[in-house]
Design a protein around this motif. Structure first.
Motif, PDB file in Angstrom:
ATOM      1  N   ALA A  85       0.833  -1.203   0.000  1.00 61.57           N
ATOM      2  CA  ALA A  85       0.000   0.000   0.000  1.00 61.57           C
ATOM      3  C   ALA A  85       0.867   1.253   0.000  1.00 61.57           C
ATOM      4  O   ALA A  85       0.566   2.233  -0.697  1.00 61.57           O
ATOM      5  N   ALA A  86       1.963   1.238   0.773  1.00 58.46           N
ATOM      6  CA  ALA A  86       2.873   2.382   0.783  1.00 58.46           C
ATOM      7  C   ALA A  86       3.537   2.558  -0.576  1.00 58.46           C
ATOM      8  O   ALA A  86       3.705   3.689  -1.058  1.00 58.46           O
ATOM      9  N   ALA A  87       3.925   1.447  -1.224  1.00 53.64           N
ATOM     10  CA  ALA A  87       4.534   1.540  -2.550  1.00 53.64           C
ATOM     11  C   ALA A  87       3.548   2.082  -3.580  1.00 53.64           C
ATOM     12  O   ALA A  87       3.915   2.865  -4.465  1.00 53.64           O
ATOM     13  N   ALA A  88       2.275   1.676  -3.464  1.00 49.12           N
ATOM     14  CA  ALA A  88       1.261   2.182  -4.384  1.00 49.12           C
ATOM     15  C   ALA A  88       1.062   3.687  -4.204  1.00 49.12           C
ATOM     16  O   ALA A  88       0.944   4.437  -5.187  1.00 49.12           O
ATOM     17  N   LEU A  89       1.035   4.148  -2.965  1.00 49.05           N
ATOM     18  CA  LEU A  89       0.874   5.582  -2.718  1.00 49.05           C
ATOM     19  C   LEU A  89       2.079   6.359  -3.229  1.00 49.05           C
ATOM     20  O   LEU A  89       1.928   7.477  -3.741  1.00 49.05           O
ATOM     21  N   ALA A  90       3.278   5.803  -3.075  1.00 55.83           N
ATOM     22  CA  ALA A  90       4.462   6.493  -3.589  1.00 55.83           C
ATOM     23  C   ALA A  90       4.368   6.685  -5.096  1.00 55.83           C
ATOM     24  O   ALA A  90       4.729   7.749  -5.624  1.00 55.83           O
ATOM     25  N   ARG A  91       3.849   5.689  -5.797  1.00 53.36           N
ATOM     26  CA  ARG A  91       3.722   5.823  -7.247  1.00 53.36           C
ATOM     27  C   ARG A  91       2.604   6.800  -7.614  1.00 53.36           C
ATOM     28  O   ARG A  91       2.743   7.592  -8.566  1.00 53.36           O
TER      29      ARG A  91
END
Length: 290
Positions: A85-91
């Protein structure tokens, strides 16, 4: 004898025209506080785009509304950490910063596990990220609400454990006033509470679950099938003004794309010939002769 002057007749007001479909949608969007497509600066995006037509077209407004609260959580083995979820938000934020060249993002976290060197791989410039570390969940909520009053920020991200309906309403109202999206990552709480997120009331406009999925193997003769690109399972379990849905996506050089199959298809099934359907008369003839 005085001549009576004729009273000038004012032109009659034009009859009210029926409201068009586009105007009706705008009025409904104002009442429901949903993103309005086609209004404002056309060069400025009205939503956070996933970069995937299947997801963006499914959401009202073509993506995540800017002045709203959105909630993300992990799934499966990633339930407590919510790293995907954190990686998705970063993108998602990286795509937003491409348009807001002079703005930054505030990330409120409770653990020192945000790896700055991995952020450029997701398209997020670490130089434009402000990281605030807090100890208590109440401090994180206070920092998020205060940061949402700053209109110069492109987005505000917060790692939150407990979030009740009143607290989520305060964040939603603050995001509506400033137009800054509030992105919440649910982590740090008890595993049982995280599993019951779908049953907890929230004022978030959208609620997401992101977890790992089996990747599609890549054939590389004469070697055996090698692991394919990482595959994610993206589930939208609540959307105000929309419908729940689930997508399987995988990473590639330019971002994400939809995964064709979550599992390798057996060769007899994948390579079979597609025979045309039989005519009903031929079927009756076969039955009569058999």
């Amino acid at each position: 004898m005085t001549q009576a002057r004729a009273t000038p007749q004012l032109p009659s007001a034009p009859a009210p025209q029926p409201m068009g479909l586009a105007a009706l949608r705008r009025q409904i969007a104002l009442l429901e506080k949903l993103p309005q497509a086609g209004m404002g600066d056309p060069a400025r995006p009205r939503a956070l785009s996933w970069g995937l037509g299947a997801i963006d077209l499914h959401l009202p407004g073509g993506g995540l509304a800017l002045g709203a609260l959105h909630e993300f959580a992990g799934e499966g083995v990633d339930l407590e950490e919510a790293s995907l979820a954190a990686a998705a938000l970063a993108r998602l934020i990286g795509r937003r910063l491409r348009h807001d060249l002079n703005s930054s993002v505030l990330w409120v976290g409770r653990q020192r596990d945000l790896y700055a060197r991995a952020l450029p791989q997701a398209g997020l410039d670490p130089d434009r990220l402000l990281h605030l570390e807090v100890r208590r969940n109440a401090d994180a909520l206070w920092a998020l609400e205060e940061a949402l009053r700053c209109r110069s920020l492109s987005a505000v991200v917060g790692e939150v454990a407990a979030l009740d309906l009143t607290q989520s309403r305060r964040l939603q109202l603050a995001a509506e006033k400033s137009g800054v999206p509030a992105l919440i990552i649910r982590r740090g709480g008890r595993a049982a509470e995280l599993r019951a997120l779908a049953h907890q009331p929230s004022a978030a406009l959208t609620r997401w679950r992101i977890g790992p999925a089996p990747s599609v193997g890549v054939a590389a003769p004469p070697h055996p099938i090698l692991p394919g690109p990482p595959c994610w399972r993206v589930e939208l379990w609540r959307c105000r003004g929309g419908r729940p849905a689930t997508w399987l996506i995988e990473e590639h050089e330019d971002g994400w794309r939809e995964a064709a199959f979550p599992q390798p298809v057996p060769a007899p099934l994948a390579d079979r010939l597609l025979a045309p359907p039989e005519h009903p008369a031929d079927i009756r003839q076969k039955r009569a002769s058999g």
